[in-house]
Design a protein around this motif. Structure first.
Motif, short mmCIF file in Angstrom:
data_model
loop_
_atom_site.label_atom_id
_atom_site.label_comp_id
_atom_site.label_asym_id
_atom_site.label_seq_id
_atom_site.Cartn_x
_atom_site.Cartn_y
_atom_site.Cartn_z
N THR A 53 -4.17 7.23 -2.26
CA THR A 53 -3.73 5.94 -1.74
C THR A 53 -3.70 4.91 -2.86
OG1 THR A 53 -6.00 5.34 -1.12
CG2 THR A 53 -4.62 6.36 0.58
N TYR A 54 -2.93 3.87 -2.62
CA TYR A 54 -2.80 2.79 -3.59
C TYR A 54 -2.70 1.48 -2.82
CZ TYR A 54 -0.87 -0.33 -7.07
OH TYR A 54 -0.66 -1.39 -7.90
N TYR A 55 -3.34 0.43 -3.34
CA TYR A 55 -3.28 -0.89 -2.72
C TYR A 55 -3.00 -1.96 -3.76
CZ TYR A 55 -5.66 1.49 1.12
OH TYR A 55 -5.98 2.36 2.12
N SER A 56 -2.26 -2.97 -3.37
CA SER A 56 -2.11 -4.12 -4.24
C SER A 56 -3.42 -4.90 -4.25
CB SER A 56 -0.96 -5.00 -3.76
OG SER A 56 -1.29 -5.61 -2.52
N ASP A 57 -3.63 -5.66 -5.28
CA ASP A 57 -4.87 -6.44 -5.39
C ASP A 57 -5.02 -7.43 -4.25
OD1 ASP A 57 -4.87 -6.62 -9.04
OD2 ASP A 57 -5.63 -5.09 -7.67
N SER A 58 -3.90 -7.93 -3.77
CA SER A 58 -3.95 -8.97 -2.74
C SER A 58 -4.44 -8.47 -1.39
CB SER A 58 -2.56 -9.61 -2.59
OG SER A 58 -1.63 -8.65 -2.16
N THR A 73 -5.92 -0.91 5.12
CA THR A 73 -6.16 0.52 4.94
C THR A 73 -4.93 1.29 5.38
OG1 THR A 73 -8.52 0.23 5.41
CG2 THR A 73 -7.63 2.47 5.52
N ALA A 115 0.85 -1.19 0.00
CA ALA A 115 0.00 0.00 0.00
C ALA A 115 0.88 1.23 0.00
CB ALA A 115 -0.93 0.01 1.21
N LYS A 159 -6.38 -5.32 -1.18
CA LYS A 159 -7.48 -4.36 -1.36
C LYS A 159 -8.74 -4.85 -0.65
CE LYS A 159 -7.09 -2.50 -5.30
NZ LYS A 159 -7.11 -2.27 -6.76
N GLY A 160 -9.34 -3.95 0.10
CA GLY A 160 -10.53 -4.31 0.85
C GLY A 160 -10.26 -4.85 2.24
N ARG A 161 -9.03 -5.20 2.51
CA ARG A 161 -8.66 -5.73 3.83
C ARG A 161 -7.70 -4.79 4.58
NH1 ARG A 161 -5.72 -10.24 4.26
NH2 ARG A 161 -4.67 -9.98 2.23
#
Length: 122
Positions: free
Chosen positions: A58-63, A69, A49, A65-67
């Motif tokens: 902000t940026y998140y890796s797919d693995s 923050t 992230a 994302k959603g979990r």
């Protein structure tokens, strides 16, 4: 020179939560991101992230994302809230400051912390 220090790692069971902190030794104003990477045994360091200096982008890796923050609630501290942890999240987590702008590569980082270990058991 900026020192970064991670804290908050530990051992949890699957489904648990942890909050990591990354504290900078001084405030730096500019076009950079604080980036969280992780490295599992035998694997390459990967971006998890990132958050812009102002905390707007902000940026998140797919693995994750959603979990996970990423947030910047206090001027010199960036947090990584990790929920619904899985065994595959087990790794040493590092925070780093990018050289300029957003970068997802190790080479694009200017400063690094020493890392904090997160272990998720099944």
């Amino acid at each position: 020179q900026v020192q970064l220090a991670e804290s908050g790692g530990g051992s949890v069971q699957t489904g648990g939560s942890l909050r990591l902190s990354c504290e900078a030794s001084r405030t730096i104003f500019g076009n950079y991101y604080i980036v969280w990477f992780r490295q599992a045994p035998g694997k390459e360091r990967e971006l998890v992230a990132a958050i812009s200096w102002g905390g707007v982008r902000t940026y998140y890796s797919d693995s994750v994302k959603g979990r996970f923050t990423v947030s910047r609630e206090v001027k010199d501290i960036v947090y990584l809230q990790m929920n619904s942890l899985k065994p595959e999240d087990t790794a040493v987590y590092y925070c780093a400051q990018s050289k300029k702008g957003f970068s997802d590569s190790v080479a694009g980082m200017e400063y690094w912390g020493k890392g904090t270990l997160v272990t998720v058991s099944s």
